[in-house]
Design a protein around this motif. Structure first.
Motif, PDB file in Angstrom:
ATOM      1  N   PRO A  91       0.913  -1.502   0.121  1.00 15.94           N
ATOM      2  CA  PRO A  91       0.165  -0.335   0.129  1.00 15.94           C
ATOM      3  C   PRO A  91       0.857   0.829   0.267  1.00 15.94           C
ATOM      4  CG  PRO A  91       0.438  -1.185   2.468  1.00 15.94           C
ATOM      5  CD  PRO A  91       0.912  -1.484   1.529  1.00 15.94           C
ATOM      6  N   ALA A  92       0.520   2.962   0.190  1.00 11.78           N
ATOM      7  CA  ALA A  92       0.580   3.541   0.668  1.00 11.78           C
ATOM      8  C   ALA A  92       1.313   4.014  -1.000  1.00 11.78           C
ATOM      9  CB  ALA A  92       1.994   3.754   2.150  1.00 11.78           C
ATOM     10  N   GLY A  93       1.038   3.550  -1.926  1.00 15.27           N
ATOM     11  CA  GLY A  93       2.101   4.436  -3.492  1.00 15.27           C
ATOM     12  C   GLY A  93       1.388   5.503  -4.104  1.00 15.27           C
ATOM     13  N   SER A  94       2.021   6.462  -4.392  1.00 12.94           N
ATOM     14  CA  SER A  94       2.570   7.992  -5.012  1.00 12.94           C
ATOM     15  C   SER A  94       2.807   7.691  -5.916  1.00 12.94           C
ATOM     16  CB  SER A  94       2.467   8.362  -3.737  1.00 12.94           C
ATOM     17  OG  SER A  94       2.210   9.830  -4.157  1.00 12.94           O
ATOM     18  N   TYR A  95       2.102   7.270  -6.853  1.00 13.67           N
ATOM     19  CA  TYR A  95       2.987   7.402  -8.748  1.00 13.67           C
ATOM     20  C   TYR A  95       2.946   8.196  -9.517  1.00 13.67           C
ATOM     21  CZ  TYR A  95       5.023   5.071 -12.743  1.00 13.67           C
ATOM     22  OH  TYR A  95       5.632   4.648 -13.771  1.00 13.67           O
ATOM     23  N   LYS A  96       4.123   8.831 -10.342  1.00 15.51           N
ATOM     24  CA  LYS A  96       3.241  10.177 -11.151  1.00 15.51           C
ATOM     25  C   LYS A  96       4.053   9.345 -12.161  1.00 15.51           C
ATOM     26  CE  LYS A  96       4.587  14.339  -8.092  1.00 15.51           C
ATOM     27  NZ  LYS A  96       5.454  15.527  -8.670  1.00 15.51           N
ATOM     28  N   ILE A  97       2.962   9.818 -13.700  1.00 14.85           N
ATOM     29  CA  ILE A  97       3.180   9.374 -15.214  1.00 14.85           C
ATOM     30  C   ILE A  97       4.044  10.891 -15.573  1.00 14.85           C
ATOM     31  CG2 ILE A  97       2.193   9.405 -16.666  1.00 14.85           C
ATOM     32  CD1 ILE A  97      -0.382   9.360 -15.411  1.00 14.85           C
ATOM     33  N   SER A  98       4.238  11.588 -14.985  1.00 11.65           N
ATOM     34  CA  SER A  98       5.592  12.119 -15.410  1.00 11.65           C
ATOM     35  C   SER A  98       5.787  13.321 -14.244  1.00 11.65           C
ATOM     36  CB  SER A  98       4.733  13.340 -16.447  1.00 11.65           C
ATOM     37  OG  SER A  98       4.114  13.859 -16.752  1.00 11.65           O
ATOM     38  N   SER A  99       6.851  13.807 -14.341  1.00  5.84           N
ATOM     39  CA  SER A  99       7.989  15.027 -13.484  1.00  5.84           C
ATOM     40  C   SER A  99       6.033  16.150 -13.163  1.00  5.84           C
ATOM     41  CB  SER A  99       8.609  14.694 -13.945  1.00  5.84           C
ATOM     42  OG  SER A  99       8.949  16.365 -15.191  1.00  5.84           O
ATOM     43  N   MET A 100       5.862  16.431 -13.412  1.00  2.75           N
ATOM     44  CA  MET A 100       4.692  17.715 -13.734  1.00  2.75           C
ATOM     45  C   MET A 100       3.679  17.322 -13.521  1.00  2.75           C
ATOM     46  SD  MET A 100       6.635  19.966 -14.263  1.00  2.75           S
ATOM     47  CE  MET A 100       6.091  21.124 -14.688  1.00  2.75           C
ATOM     48  N   SER A 101       3.103  16.108 -13.964  1.00  2.00           N
ATOM     49  CA  SER A 101       1.383  15.281 -13.837  1.00  2.00           C
ATOM     50  C   SER A 101       1.284  15.301 -11.881  1.00  2.00           C
ATOM     51  CB  SER A 101       1.811  14.530 -14.331  1.00  2.00           C
ATOM     52  OG  SER A 101       2.416  12.825 -13.237  1.00  2.00           O
ATOM     53  N   GLU A 102       0.338  14.821 -10.882  1.00  2.00           N
ATOM     54  CA  GLU A 102       0.282  14.703  -9.851  1.00  2.00           C
ATOM     55  C   GLU A 102       0.222  13.558  -9.771  1.00  2.00           C
ATOM     56  OE1 GLU A 102      -3.770  16.564  -8.789  1.00  2.00           O
ATOM     57  OE2 GLU A 102      -3.328  18.428  -8.803  1.00  2.00           O
ATOM     58  N   SER A 103       0.353  13.121  -8.145  1.00  2.00           N
ATOM     59  CA  SER A 103       0.816  12.030  -7.706  1.00  2.00           C
ATOM     60  C   SER A 103      -1.161  11.370  -7.961  1.00  2.00           C
ATOM     61  CB  SER A 103       1.299  12.000  -6.294  1.00  2.00           C
ATOM     62  OG  SER A 103       2.496  12.599  -6.493  1.00  2.00           O
ATOM     63  N   ILE A 104      -0.638  10.121  -8.184  1.00  2.00           N
ATOM     64  CA  ILE A 104      -1.477   8.826  -8.168  1.00  2.00           C
ATOM     65  C   ILE A 104      -1.206   8.127  -6.591  1.00  2.00           C
ATOM     66  CG2 ILE A 104      -2.863   7.104  -9.613  1.00  2.00           C
ATOM     67  CD1 ILE A 104      -1.516   8.417 -11.890  1.00  2.00           C
ATOM     68  N   ASN A 105      -2.386   7.820  -5.946  1.00  2.00           N
ATOM     69  CA  ASN A 105      -2.213   6.853  -5.039  1.00  2.00           C
ATOM     70  C   ASN A 105      -3.090   6.002  -5.475  1.00  2.00           C
ATOM     71  OD1 ASN A 105      -3.157   8.647  -2.863  1.00  2.00           O
ATOM     72  ND2 ASN A 105      -4.383   9.687  -3.731  1.00  2.00           N
ATOM     73  N   SER A 106      -2.602   4.314  -4.911  1.00  2.00           N
ATOM     74  CA  SER A 106      -2.255   3.116  -5.925  1.00  2.00           C
ATOM     75  C   SER A 106      -1.782   2.593  -4.450  1.00  2.00           C
ATOM     76  CB  SER A 106      -1.168   3.209  -7.217  1.00  2.00           C
ATOM     77  OG  SER A 106       0.076   3.456  -7.054  1.00  2.00           O
ATOM     78  N   ALA A 107      -1.769   0.900  -5.159  1.00  2.00           N
ATOM     79  CA  ALA A 107      -0.764   0.378  -4.416  1.00  2.00           C
ATOM     80  C   ALA A 107      -0.420  -1.119  -5.365  1.00  2.00           C
ATOM     81  CB  ALA A 107      -1.977  -1.184  -3.952  1.00  2.00           C
ATOM     82  N   TYR A 108       0.906  -1.375  -4.845  1.00  2.00           N
ATOM     83  CA  TYR A 108       1.561  -1.921  -6.106  1.00  2.00           C
ATOM     84  C   TYR A 108       1.720  -3.253  -5.977  1.00  2.00           C
ATOM     85  CZ  TYR A 108       3.261   1.794  -6.877  1.00  2.00           C
ATOM     86  OH  TYR A 108       4.189   3.983  -7.106  1.00  2.00           O
ATOM     87  N   ILE A 109       2.182  -4.208  -6.669  1.00  2.53           N
ATOM     88  CA  ILE A 109       2.005  -5.426  -7.029  1.00  2.53           C
ATOM     89  C   ILE A 109       3.290  -6.286  -7.521  1.00  2.53           C
ATOM     90  CG2 ILE A 109       0.979  -7.786  -8.119  1.00  2.53           C
ATOM     91  CD1 ILE A 109      -1.264  -6.628  -7.952  1.00  2.53           C
ATOM     92  N   PHE A 110       4.009  -6.822  -6.783  1.00  4.38           N
ATOM     93  CA  PHE A 110       5.747  -7.360  -6.726  1.00  4.38           C
ATOM     94  C   PHE A 110       5.211  -8.985  -7.329  1.00  4.38           C
ATOM     95  CE2 PHE A 110       6.285  -3.323  -4.385  1.00  4.38           C
ATOM     96  CZ  PHE A 110       7.318  -2.784  -4.580  1.00  4.38           C
ATOM     97  N   SER A 111       5.942  -9.007  -8.361  1.00  6.35           N
ATOM     98  CA  SER A 111       6.116 -10.993  -8.353  1.00  6.35           C
ATOM     99  C   SER A 111       6.991 -11.156  -7.962  1.00  6.35           C
ATOM    100  CB  SER A 111       6.108 -10.741 -10.357  1.00  6.35           C
ATOM    101  OG  SER A 111       6.557 -12.018 -10.370  1.00  6.35           O
ATOM    102  N   ARG A 112       6.957 -12.269  -7.795  1.00  7.44           N
ATOM    103  CA  ARG A 112       7.595 -13.016  -6.159  1.00  7.44           C
ATOM    104  C   ARG A 112       9.035 -13.171  -7.673  1.00  7.44           C
ATOM    105  NH1 ARG A 112       7.442 -16.371  -2.586  1.00  7.44           N
ATOM    106  NH2 ARG A 112       9.244 -17.235  -1.635  1.00  7.44           N
ATOM    107  N   LYS A 113       8.864 -13.261  -9.472  1.00 10.05           N
ATOM    108  CA  LYS A 113       9.772 -13.049  -9.939  1.00 10.05           C
ATOM    109  C   LYS A 113      10.636 -12.170  -9.770  1.00 10.05           C
ATOM    110  CE  LYS A 113      11.537 -12.803 -14.788  1.00 10.05           C
ATOM    111  NZ  LYS A 113      10.046 -13.781 -16.318  1.00 10.05           N
ATOM    112  N   ASP A 114      10.195 -11.315  -9.748  1.00  7.73           N
ATOM    113  CA  ASP A 114      11.248 -10.029  -9.956  1.00  7.73           C
ATOM    114  C   ASP A 114      11.109  -9.211  -8.419  1.00  7.73           C
ATOM    115  OD1 ASP A 114      13.065  -7.669  -9.659  1.00  7.73           O
ATOM    116  OD2 ASP A 114      12.377  -7.090 -11.987  1.00  7.73           O
ATOM    117  N   LEU A 115      11.320  -8.940  -6.923  1.00  3.35           N
ATOM    118  CA  LEU A 115      10.920  -8.404  -6.403  1.00  3.35           C
ATOM    119  C   LEU A 115      11.715  -7.114  -6.081  1.00  3.35           C
ATOM    120  CD1 LEU A 115      11.119 -10.467  -3.913  1.00  3.35           C
ATOM    121  CD2 LEU A 115       9.103  -9.505  -4.300  1.00  3.35           C
ATOM    122  N   SER A 116      13.062  -6.761  -7.190  1.00  3.24           N
ATOM    123  CA  SER A 116      13.843  -5.338  -7.185  1.00  3.24           C
ATOM    124  C   SER A 116      12.885  -4.233  -7.466  1.00  3.24           C
ATOM    125  CB  SER A 116      14.347  -5.165  -8.070  1.00  3.24           C
ATOM    126  OG  SER A 116      14.301  -5.192  -9.712  1.00  3.24           O
TER     127      SER A 116
END
Length: 528
Positions: free
Chosen positions: A245-270
């Motif tokens: 949880p607690a995701g805050s993602y920007k599509i571009s440096s000028m755009s507003e932050s988007i509240n989100s949740a992230y899913i990490f695959s076990r294949k690549d947790l980086s």
């Protein structure tokens, strides 16, 4: 599906900060700012076609401060509860002549400040805790001793998660980082000892720019000003992916932050593999349904290559989204149920009930009809292979339009009578939360790596560059301006007033709406 906020005196109208279902009996335990743990029996409302109810059973009184987190052990014989001031208690279930009773078994003392989150290992032998003292501790429950201290975070640790396959543990902090630790056992005198080493530090993502200049990197998570003390993350029951949880993602440096949740695959947790955007408020907690279900459609439009469906709930400060791994849009949305922040989520072990707790002093219960979520199946034998090269995520490389089926049910809060307490502004906020989430774009985050990039990332890891970057990134975190106790005191006074007003209000129920929605999935690359 029926549900609503129960207008009963849960914790003397003080904030309810955590809750969990007993895996065997189905009893619900709640913890709050009144320093007590209370046990409740959930009564089905299916026959009367009403919302489920809760009847008080007994209290567990021992803590001397607000209880932030409680979790039953997988076998149900023990209960761990964490509170302010570093209090961490292990309770044990005893059988007496009059029935069953919980008694204090151990007092685990090492955390110097508030314990905010807990997670049991799959076998119930170990416990992982996160605290305001910036550390995670792995406990040997049988011995009541500290096994390992993970103290790399620079700010409060507000969420912890234990991999069901026992290879990883994860922590999420207000220093804007998520840390993934891998178990690399050490041997001493022929005895293998658990040893978790930090493998990934997830903090920023790069954005592709239109020109060929250097792409800017933006933080993936909210900073310490997030108006919640909880960032509860979770692994899927089969260990195939991690939900953060607690995701805050920007599509571009000028755009507003988007509240989100992230899913990490076990294949690549980086780095995140999927993003679930669209929430009007920050995501503070996630929780998986403990059961898996049969697939409903042969041609799935989802993002997961799983032979079964998994269901999970995502809680923002003011609403709840329920997803499954077979469809793109949420299968249900609950909003407008509480007048203060949501604090925790719990599923019953049979997937019959879903419960929410809130700082307004009340809890919401949702009851699902038989097979409403699907036909349950066993996960034994279907667990993710320990071969890390097998990914459960579907790779999609182009834009697509996905029509949500008209059978997808969106659940929204609706009062039977006008609620005079709710202002016009609050009503508009709730509508925005629902409509915004339905119309929001679901974006697929797909790393586009070639072999050269993979080799480069591995070389950087070996050279310690990741650690260097992490130190500079986390140094940007600002210290929290307000003292936590002062904030809690003000919150409790506010919740008392709201709680007294709430007791006179009519009970709320939910109405089911069928709304088709269009979803546009846009691939979004995240650079390490």
């Amino acid at each position: 599906m029926k549900g609503g906020t129960l207008q009963i005196n849960w914790h003397d109208t003080k904030p309810v900060l955590t809750l969990d279902f007993h895996p065997i009996s189905g009893l619900l335990a709640t913890g709050g700012a009144d320093y007590d743990i209370k046990i409740w029996l959930i009564n089905s409302g299916e026959k009367q076609k009403k919302i489920p109810t809760a009847s008080y059973q007994n209290s567990l009184s021992y803590h001397g401060s607000a209880i932030n987190i409680l979790r039953f052990s997988p076998c149900g014989e023990q209960l761990a509860s964490g509170a302010d001031g570093g209090e961490l208690i292990i309770w044990k279930l005893h059988t007496t002549e009059t029935g069953q009773a919980w008694k204090v078994l151990k007092n685990l003392s090492f955390h110097r400040k508030d314990v905010l989150d807990l997670q049991w290992s799959t076998d119930g032998a170990f416990l992982l805790s996160g605290s305001v003292d910036n550390s995670c501790i792995i406990w040997d429950v049988n011995k009541g001793s500290v096994l390992q201290i993970l103290d790399a975070h620079f700010h409060y640790v507000q969420g912890v998660a234990w991999d069901p396959l026992s290879k990883y543990v994860a922590s999420l902090s207000s220093d804007r980082t998520c840390r993934i630790y891998a178990n690399r056992p050490t041997k001493s005198k022929g005895v293998e000892k658990m040893n978790y080493v930090c493998q990934h530090v997830i903090t920023k993502a790069g954005q592709h720019s239109t020109d060929d200049s250097k792409s800017a990197k933006n933080h993936l998570f909210h900073d310490e000003t997030l108006p919640s003390f909880f960032r509860r993350l979770a692994w899927s029951p089969d260990g195939s992916f991690l939900l953060v949880p607690a995701g805050s993602y920007k599509i571009s440096s000028m755009s507003e932050s988007i509240n989100s949740a992230y899913i990490f695959s076990r294949k690549d947790l980086s780095r995140p593999a999927l993003q679930l955007p669209g929430a009007s408020k920050p995501v503070v907690a996630v929780r998986f349904c403990p059961l898996a279900f049969n697939l409903r459609e042969s041609n799935s439009a989802g993002f997961f290559k799983l032979p079964y469906r998994l269901i999970f709930a995502i809680a923002t400060l003011n609403s709840l989204y329920i997803y499954d791994t077979e469809s793109v849009p949420p299968i249900a949305i609950l909003a407008g149920l509480h007048y203060a922040a949501i604090t925790d989520i719990a599923w019953s072990n049979n997937a019959r009930y879903l419960a929410l707790s809130s700082q307004d002093g009340y809890c919401t219960l949702v009851e699902f009809e038989n097979d409403e979520l699907g036909i349950p199946i066993s996960l034994s034998g279907n667990k993710v292979s320990k071969d890390e090269n097998k990914s459960p995520l579907v790779t999609k490389s182009e834009d697509m339009i996905i029509e949500a089926s008209t059978n997808d049910k969106l659940v929204t809060a609706e009062t039977k009578e006008p609620d005079k307490r709710k202002t016009e502004a609050e009503t508009k906020d709730d509508e925005t939360a629902i409509n915004g989430s339905i119309a929001a774009e679901s974006r697929l985050i797909e790393p586009e790596r070639n072999e050269a990039e993979s080799r480069k990332a591995e070389a950087e890891t070996e050279d310690g560059k990741r650690t260097t970057n992490d130190s500079s990134d986390t140094a940007e975190s600002r210290p929290m301006d307000l003292d936590r106790n002062e904030v809690d005191n003000r919150k409790i006074e506010t919740e008392k007033i709201q709680g007294k007003q709430a007791q006179s209000a009519s009970s709320r129920s939910t109405a089911i709406q069928n709304k088709p929605a269009k979803r546009r999935i846009t691939p979004m690359a995240i650079d390490p």
